[in-house]
Design a protein around this motif. Structure first.
Motif, PDB file in Angstrom:
ATOM      1  N   GLN A 135       1.455   0.705   9.907  1.00 13.33           N
ATOM      2  CA  GLN A 135       0.281  -0.061   9.524  1.00 13.33           C
ATOM      3  C   GLN A 135      -0.656  -0.149  10.729  1.00 13.33           C
ATOM      4  O   GLN A 135      -0.242   0.030  11.873  1.00 13.33           O
ATOM      5  N   LEU A 136      -1.895  -0.461  10.447  1.00 16.28           N
ATOM      6  CA  LEU A 136      -2.844  -0.660  11.525  1.00 16.28           C
ATOM      7  C   LEU A 136      -2.417  -1.870  12.356  1.00 16.28           C
ATOM      8  O   LEU A 136      -1.931  -2.867  11.814  1.00 16.28           O
ATOM      9  N   ALA A 153      -3.187  -5.154  14.869  1.00 20.51           N
ATOM     10  CA  ALA A 153      -4.179  -6.227  14.747  1.00 20.51           C
ATOM     11  C   ALA A 153      -5.510  -5.789  15.348  1.00 20.51           C
ATOM     12  O   ALA A 153      -6.577  -6.063  14.783  1.00 20.51           O
ATOM     13  N   ASP A 154      -5.464  -5.095  16.490  1.00 20.82           N
ATOM     14  CA  ASP A 154      -6.700  -4.592  17.114  1.00 20.82           C
ATOM     15  C   ASP A 154      -7.411  -3.592  16.211  1.00 20.82           C
ATOM     16  O   ASP A 154      -8.619  -3.647  16.034  1.00 20.82           O
ATOM     17  N   GLU A 155      -6.636  -2.645  15.650  1.00 20.88           N
ATOM     18  CA  GLU A 155      -7.227  -1.647  14.756  1.00 20.88           C
ATOM     19  C   GLU A 155      -7.813  -2.296  13.512  1.00 20.88           C
ATOM     20  O   GLU A 155      -8.912  -1.964  13.080  1.00 20.88           O
ATOM     21  N   SER A 156      -7.089  -3.232  12.934  1.00 26.90           N
ATOM     22  CA  SER A 156      -7.568  -3.926  11.740  1.00 26.90           C
ATOM     23  C   SER A 156      -8.842  -4.712  12.032  1.00 26.90           C
ATOM     24  O   SER A 156      -9.742  -4.781  11.192  1.00 26.90           O
ATOM     25  N   GLY A 157      -8.906  -5.300  13.210  1.00 35.36           N
ATOM     26  CA  GLY A 157     -10.066  -6.096  13.588  1.00 35.36           C
ATOM     27  C   GLY A 157     -11.347  -5.288  13.717  1.00 35.36           C
ATOM     28  O   GLY A 157     -12.447  -5.823  13.587  1.00 35.36           O
ATOM     29  N   ARG A 158     -11.217  -3.993  13.981  1.00 35.04           N
ATOM     30  CA  ARG A 158     -12.397  -3.127  14.130  1.00 35.04           C
ATOM     31  C   ARG A 158     -12.909  -2.602  12.793  1.00 35.04           C
ATOM     32  O   ARG A 158     -13.946  -1.956  12.737  1.00 35.04           O
ATOM     33  N   ILE A 159     -12.177  -2.903  11.725  1.00 29.88           N
ATOM     34  CA  ILE A 159     -12.548  -2.375  10.410  1.00 29.88           C
ATOM     35  C   ILE A 159     -12.900  -3.544   9.502  1.00 29.88           C
ATOM     36  O   ILE A 159     -12.099  -4.468   9.331  1.00 29.88           O
ATOM     37  N   ASP A 160     -14.081  -3.514   8.928  1.00 24.16           N
ATOM     38  CA  ASP A 160     -14.491  -4.564   7.998  1.00 24.16           C
ATOM     39  C   ASP A 160     -13.921  -4.304   6.621  1.00 24.16           C
ATOM     40  O   ASP A 160     -14.283  -3.329   5.971  1.00 24.16           O
ATOM     41  N   GLY A 161     -13.013  -5.162   6.180  1.00 20.59           N
ATOM     42  CA  GLY A 161     -12.481  -5.177   4.822  1.00 20.59           C
ATOM     43  C   GLY A 161     -12.302  -3.834   4.132  1.00 20.59           C
ATOM     44  O   GLY A 161     -13.214  -3.352   3.486  1.00 20.59           O
ATOM     45  N   LEU A 162     -11.130  -3.267   4.270  1.00 21.79           N
ATOM     46  CA  LEU A 162     -10.835  -2.034   3.549  1.00 21.79           C
ATOM     47  C   LEU A 162     -10.817  -2.314   2.050  1.00 21.79           C
ATOM     48  O   LEU A 162     -10.399  -3.391   1.616  1.00 21.79           O
ATOM     49  N   ALA A 186       2.385   1.063  -1.875  1.00 22.16           N
ATOM     50  CA  ALA A 186       2.551   1.252  -0.437  1.00 22.16           C
ATOM     51  C   ALA A 186       1.985   2.592   0.043  1.00 22.16           C
ATOM     52  O   ALA A 186       1.338   2.658   1.097  1.00 22.16           O
ATOM     53  N   ARG A 187       2.212   3.657  -0.714  1.00 16.89           N
ATOM     54  CA  ARG A 187       1.728   4.984  -0.329  1.00 16.89           C
ATOM     55  C   ARG A 187       0.205   4.999  -0.211  1.00 16.89           C
ATOM     56  O   ARG A 187      -0.369   5.535   0.725  1.00 16.89           O
ATOM     57  N   HIS A 188      -0.453   4.378  -1.182  1.00 17.82           N
ATOM     58  CA  HIS A 188      -1.913   4.398  -1.223  1.00 17.82           C
ATOM     59  C   HIS A 188      -2.517   3.487  -0.159  1.00 17.82           C
ATOM     60  O   HIS A 188      -3.508   3.839   0.478  1.00 17.82           O
ATOM     61  N   MET A 189      -1.915   2.327   0.051  1.00 13.66           N
ATOM     62  CA  MET A 189      -2.415   1.436   1.102  1.00 13.66           C
ATOM     63  C   MET A 189      -2.231   2.081   2.476  1.00 13.66           C
ATOM     64  O   MET A 189      -3.102   1.994   3.340  1.00 13.66           O
ATOM     65  N   SER A 190      -1.110   2.750   2.671  1.00 14.82           N
ATOM     66  CA  SER A 190      -0.877   3.465   3.915  1.00 14.82           C
ATOM     67  C   SER A 190      -1.926   4.560   4.109  1.00 14.82           C
ATOM     68  O   SER A 190      -2.486   4.720   5.192  1.00 14.82           O
TER      69      SER A 190
END
Length: 185
Positions: free
Chosen positions: A119-120, A122-131, A139-143
């Motif tokens: 998974q991304l 926390a830093d990676e997730s923070g750089r992306i606005d709402g996937l 799980a496959r698709h979210m990944s």
């Protein structure tokens, strides 16, 4: 079944960007053929073929781990650009018997080891606005959606084992193609 992807066979890759388009087209046509060839998508008790391809421009080693003993049969098909029947038949076998992502490099070569992608952070997730996660995503698709945001990844392509939809993920977005005869809401 394989005639429709025959035209996407490429013997030489070009450096002007058309190689990536040809590579993605080849994988999408294969996934579509596998989906269209499964006749029980409307059976709620049937598990269909499932696939997860990751097209990598760089190494995915920093965010992947081996998926147990799941392997792409290199001895049968070392490249997406192998003979059409060979690539399709190999992908069909993998879709019905293996789990994990198949890593394909931009030159069409395929890694033997199938992987689980992290998974991304926390830093990676923070750089992306709402996937744009959707209720149908497993799980496959979210990944695949998350993985498509990584610099090392050109695209991810999945085949849902539940409903046969093919989804292409690029840069944190996605485009769905339903299985033949299905309409996606």
């Amino acid at each position: 079944m394989v005639d429709s992807i025959r035209s996407s066979a490429v013997s030489e890759l070009k450096s002007d960007g058309t190689a990536i388009d040809a590579l993605l087209d080849r994988i999408k046509r294969c996934v579509t053929e596998i989906s269209d060839g499964f006749e029980r998508w409307d059976d709620p008790y049937a598990r269909g073929p499932g696939l997860y391809f990751v097209v990598a421009r760089d190494s995915v080693d920093g965010f992947s781990a081996p998926m147990g003993s799941n392997r792409w049969p290199m001895e049968d098909c070392p490249s997406v650009f192998a003979e059409t029947e060979t690539f399709l038949e190999t992908a069909q076998r993998v879709a019905l018997s293996c789990d994990g992502a198949v890593v394909v490099h931009e030159d069409g070569t395929i890694d033997e080891e199938m992987v689980r992608l992290a998974q991304l952070s926390a830093d990676e997730s923070g750089r992306i606005d709402g996937l744009p996660y959707a209720g149908w995503m497993g799980a496959r698709h979210m990944s695949a959606l998350e993985t498509s945001t990584r610099n090392a990844v050109t695209a991810a392509i999945t085949l849902s084992e539940e409903d046969g939809r093919m989804t292409v993920f690029t840069d944190g977005t996605y485009e769905d193609t339903p299985a033949a005869g299905w309409v996606i809401d």
